[in-house]
Design an enzyme around this catalytic site. Sequence first.
Site, PDB file in Angstrom:
ATOM      1  N   ASP A  89     -11.285  -3.694  -1.735  1.00 14.10           N
ATOM      2  CA  ASP A  89     -10.578  -3.430  -0.490  1.00 14.10           C
ATOM      3  C   ASP A  89     -11.129  -3.973   0.738  1.00 14.10           C
ATOM      4  OD1 ASP A  89      -8.160  -2.153   0.930  1.00 14.10           O
ATOM      5  OD2 ASP A  89      -8.883  -0.215   0.924  1.00 14.10           O
ATOM      6  N   ASP A  90     -12.125  -3.178   1.353  1.00 13.51           N
ATOM      7  CA  ASP A  90     -12.805  -3.990   2.371  1.00 13.51           C
ATOM      8  C   ASP A  90     -14.234  -3.972   2.577  1.00 13.51           C
ATOM      9  OD1 ASP A  90     -10.231  -4.297   4.408  1.00 13.51           O
ATOM     10  OD2 ASP A  90      -9.875  -2.069   3.490  1.00 13.51           O
ATOM     11  N   HIS A  94       0.856  -1.078   0.017  1.00 14.70           N
ATOM     12  CA  HIS A  94       0.098  -0.211  -0.202  1.00 14.70           C
ATOM     13  C   HIS A  94       0.966   1.171  -0.115  1.00 14.70           C
ATOM     14  CE1 HIS A  94      -3.008  -2.804   1.216  1.00 14.70           C
ATOM     15  NE2 HIS A  94      -4.007  -2.119   1.437  1.00 14.70           N
ATOM     16  N   GLU A 127      -1.710   5.901  -0.575  1.00 14.22           N
ATOM     17  CA  GLU A 127      -3.338   6.137  -0.249  1.00 14.22           C
ATOM     18  C   GLU A 127      -3.581   7.453   0.580  1.00 14.22           C
ATOM     19  OE1 GLU A 127      -4.618   3.150   2.482  1.00 14.22           O
ATOM     20  OE2 GLU A 127      -6.789   3.307   2.050  1.00 14.22           O
TER      21      GLU A 127
HETATM   22  N1  ADE Z   1      -5.990  -2.694   5.807  1.00 11.86           N
HETATM   23  C1  ADE Z   1      -7.212  -2.781   5.387  1.00 11.86           C
HETATM   24  N2  ADE Z   1      -7.579  -1.958   4.516  1.00 11.86           N
HETATM   25  C2  ADE Z   1      -6.618  -1.091   4.334  1.00 11.86           C
HETATM   26  C3  ADE Z   1      -6.348  -0.094   3.578  1.00 11.86           C
HETATM   27  N3  ADE Z   1      -7.389   0.632   2.952  1.00 11.86           N
HETATM   28  N4  ADE Z   1      -5.318   0.740   3.724  1.00 11.86           N
HETATM   29  C4  ADE Z   1      -4.412   0.227   4.600  1.00 11.86           C
HETATM   30  N5  ADE Z   1      -4.545  -0.587   5.454  1.00 11.86           N
HETATM   31  C5  ADE Z   1      -5.562  -1.532   5.334  1.00 11.86           C
HETATM   32 ZN    ZN Z   2      -6.001  -2.229   1.325  1.00 12.70          ZN
END
Ligand code: ADE
Ligand code: ZN
Length: 337
Positions: A280-281, A199, A202
């Site tokens: 992502d989540d 990552h 971001e």
């Molecule tokens: N862990 C889970 N989602 C994340 C994200 N978007 N950025 C950094 N760590 C994460």
């Molecule tokens: Zn992520």
Amino acid sequence: MERFSLTDYIKKIPKAELHLHIEGTFEPELMFKIADRNKIKLNYNSVDDLKAAYNFNNLQEFLDIYYTGAQVLISEEDFYDLTWAYFLKAKEDNIIHTEIMFDPQTHTHRGIPFETVIEGISKAQKDAETELGISSKLIMSFLRHLDQKSAFEIYDYFVHHKDKIHAVGLDSSEVGNPPSLFTDVFKKAKNDGLKITAHAGEEGPPEYVWEALDILTVHRIDHGNRSLEDNNLIKRIAEQQIALTVCPLSNVKLKVVDDLKKHPLKKMLEYGIKATVNSDDPAYFGGYLNDNFIQTAEAINLTKDDVLKLVRNSFEASFVSDERRAEMMNKLSDFSI
Ligand code: ADE
Ligand code: ZN
């Protein structure tokens, strides 16, 4: 003649997902069920109460809730159920290949054996391959709010699970934790033949993306939005065709972008960057892969060709064998006209 519907096209086209945290697929309903099974009391009285807490001003506010939710995962069966539930969603979205990140330290640090985590996840991966026809790879992610020593401790487990882990990643709180802090562990992983992703960009500055490229020598960048602030970086990423695993709904929820209408995905494609779309989540950010495509397409006027390009990019950037890649590409023939 029937009118062309981009939404239908998105739903039907076979897709790959390259940026997905398995702990981020933990739907509130399943969280309550597993908490019950493990006799753990959640800090929320109901699914609705929990969902109401999913309002984040930044990455850290999300991470605090995400790590708390993961604490109810105890047994191999829990990790299996979590992963299987994601695969069922992936099937609905016509995902044919997925690369799943997991955060082992989130679990080992509270006494859950590494084996419990990896066995549960990998059994679900095997079942998904045979029962749903979805191939997958596992990415072991290091938590960057912990130090490199802790990353090395987790890395040692890799030796016993070489057949199950394909790549290493870097996630969690970005600002203040640059990629260069993890130089040695990524060097070891690369020497051991693992693929590398991190990552970067971001919330963190373009310098972190440079470090991920030059020091960690990543194959892909997760997110990478802030690369667009640096013209030389744009040039480098485009020339070397380093894929960005972009997550539009995540970016809105975590305020990386103000509004989906202002999302830079189309700009990335115009710059010749190998961008991909991912969720992502999804349990926390309001949508799985198709929702990410559909809502983004509508917000920034993606065309059918843009969608096809994004899907092709994800197949090209995936860590599959050349044979599997060719098989996946072939499935796009009906969608290329
Ligand atoms: N862990 C889970 N989602 C994340 C994200 N978007 N950025 C950094 N760590 C994460
Ligand atoms: Zn992520």
